[in-house]
Design a protein around this motif. Structure first.
Motif, PDB file in Angstrom:
ATOM      1  N   SER A  59      31.631  43.595  36.979  1.00 28.71           N
ATOM      2  CA  SER A  59      31.792  42.585  38.031  1.00 28.71           C
ATOM      3  C   SER A  59      31.585  43.107  39.375  1.00 28.71           C
ATOM      4  CB  SER A  59      33.288  41.861  37.979  1.00 28.71           C
ATOM      5  OG  SER A  59      33.362  41.247  36.786  1.00 28.71           O
ATOM      6  N   TYR A  60      31.884  44.367  39.675  1.00 33.15           N
ATOM      7  CA  TYR A  60      31.766  44.960  40.700  1.00 33.15           C
ATOM      8  C   TYR A  60      30.810  46.270  40.937  1.00 33.15           C
ATOM      9  CZ  TYR A  60      35.728  42.023  41.832  1.00 33.15           C
ATOM     10  OH  TYR A  60      36.543  41.205  41.797  1.00 33.15           O
ATOM     11  N   PRO A  61      29.619  45.784  40.539  1.00 36.32           N
ATOM     12  CA  PRO A  61      28.661  47.216  40.537  1.00 36.32           C
ATOM     13  C   PRO A  61      28.374  47.778  41.841  1.00 36.32           C
ATOM     14  CG  PRO A  61      27.349  45.092  40.194  1.00 36.32           C
ATOM     15  CD  PRO A  61      28.918  44.776  40.512  1.00 36.32           C
ATOM     16  N   GLU A  62      28.661  47.320  42.991  1.00 41.27           N
ATOM     17  CA  GLU A  62      28.651  47.978  44.454  1.00 41.27           C
ATOM     18  C   GLU A  62      29.631  48.666  44.421  1.00 41.27           C
ATOM     19  OE1 GLU A  62      30.906  43.859  45.015  1.00 41.27           O
ATOM     20  OE2 GLU A  62      29.260  44.732  43.861  1.00 41.27           O
ATOM     21  N   PHE A  63      30.739  48.848  43.856  1.00 38.19           N
ATOM     22  CA  PHE A  63      31.904  49.595  44.073  1.00 38.19           C
ATOM     23  C   PHE A  63      31.645  51.167  43.862  1.00 38.19           C
ATOM     24  CE2 PHE A  63      35.905  46.622  44.134  1.00 38.19           C
ATOM     25  CZ  PHE A  63      35.119  45.911  45.052  1.00 38.19           C
ATOM     26  N   SER A  64      32.131  52.085  44.477  1.00 31.49           N
ATOM     27  CA  SER A  64      32.007  53.489  44.306  1.00 31.49           C
ATOM     28  C   SER A  64      32.658  53.852  43.149  1.00 31.49           C
ATOM     29  CB  SER A  64      32.270  54.305  45.299  1.00 31.49           C
ATOM     30  OG  SER A  64      33.437  54.154  45.741  1.00 31.49           O
ATOM     31  N   ALA A  65      32.648  54.974  42.396  1.00 29.96           N
ATOM     32  CA  ALA A  65      33.474  55.373  41.276  1.00 29.96           C
ATOM     33  C   ALA A  65      34.961  55.374  41.748  1.00 29.96           C
ATOM     34  CB  ALA A  65      33.020  57.008  40.977  1.00 29.96           C
ATOM     35  N   LYS A  66      35.085  55.931  42.772  1.00 29.69           N
ATOM     36  CA  LYS A  66      36.557  56.080  43.382  1.00 29.69           C
ATOM     37  C   LYS A  66      37.227  54.744  43.601  1.00 29.69           C
ATOM     38  CE  LYS A  66      39.313  58.190  47.051  1.00 29.69           C
ATOM     39  NZ  LYS A  66      39.471  59.084  48.251  1.00 29.69           N
ATOM     40  N   GLU A  67      36.400  53.709  44.317  1.00 29.92           N
ATOM     41  CA  GLU A  67      37.125  52.531  44.338  1.00 29.92           C
ATOM     42  C   GLU A  67      37.113  51.751  42.969  1.00 29.92           C
ATOM     43  OE1 GLU A  67      35.090  50.812  48.489  1.00 29.92           O
ATOM     44  OE2 GLU A  67      33.670  50.925  46.806  1.00 29.92           O
ATOM     45  N   LEU A  68      36.265  51.915  42.078  1.00 30.11           N
ATOM     46  CA  LEU A  68      36.555  51.144  40.726  1.00 30.11           C
ATOM     47  C   LEU A  68      37.533  52.006  40.052  1.00 30.11           C
ATOM     48  CD1 LEU A  68      32.906  51.072  39.267  1.00 30.11           C
ATOM     49  CD2 LEU A  68      34.476  49.243  39.619  1.00 30.11           C
ATOM     50  N   SER A  69      37.881  53.187  40.210  1.00 33.32           N
ATOM     51  CA  SER A  69      39.110  53.921  39.686  1.00 33.32           C
ATOM     52  C   SER A  69      40.262  53.453  39.934  1.00 33.32           C
ATOM     53  CB  SER A  69      39.042  55.585  39.953  1.00 33.32           C
ATOM     54  OG  SER A  69      39.988  56.214  39.565  1.00 33.32           O
TER      55      SER A  69
END
Length: 135
Positions: A59-69
């Motif tokens: 759903s949030y492909p624009e988020f960085s790995a840190k934000e997704l974490s």
């Protein structure tokens, strides 16, 4: 997970045995229902968090790995918090409904809710794609 919810609902009908389906009271049926519940319940718990994290990543492909974490950690902690909250109050709710309706009807109510949740999940997740669907 949908199949697991529906099978859990049918196992709950057996563990009552079901009042509304007019099943005869049988110890063998209760044992089979409880055995199925013991086998199926862990499978329902295992797949919730990975499915949530896959949905968040999709759903949030624009988020960085840190934000997704951070987001997946938050969703996992909310899942655990709500799970613990309801595990704490479920016996109080269950005892109240049991007093009013009896064990057989209570098992039927939970079975209907479980199957309904599985069908609702099927309907709502029809258009959602995850990594498994995209592979």
């Amino acid at each position: 997970m949908i199949i697991g919810l529906v099978l859990t609902g049918f196992a709950l009908f057996l563990s009552g045995p079901s009042y509304y389906l007019h099943m005869p009271e049988s110890l063998a049926m209760v044992i089979i229902g409880m055995t199925l519940l013991g086998f199926l319940h862990p499978w329902l718990c295992l797949f919730n968090i990975p499915e949530m994290t896959d949905f968040i990543e999709y759903s949030y492909p624009e988020f960085s790995a840190k934000e997704l974490s951070h987001l997946t950690d938050f969703s996992s902690s909310m899942y655990t918090a709500f799970s613990n909250f309801f595990e704490m109050f479920a016996p109080i709710f269950g005892a109240t409904v049991y007093e009013k309706s009896g064990f057989r009807r209570l098992s039927d109510y939970v079975a209907f809710l479980t199957i309904g949740l599985g069908l609702l999940y099927l309907i709502c997740s029809k258009n959602v794609k995850t990594k498994v669907d995209l592979a």
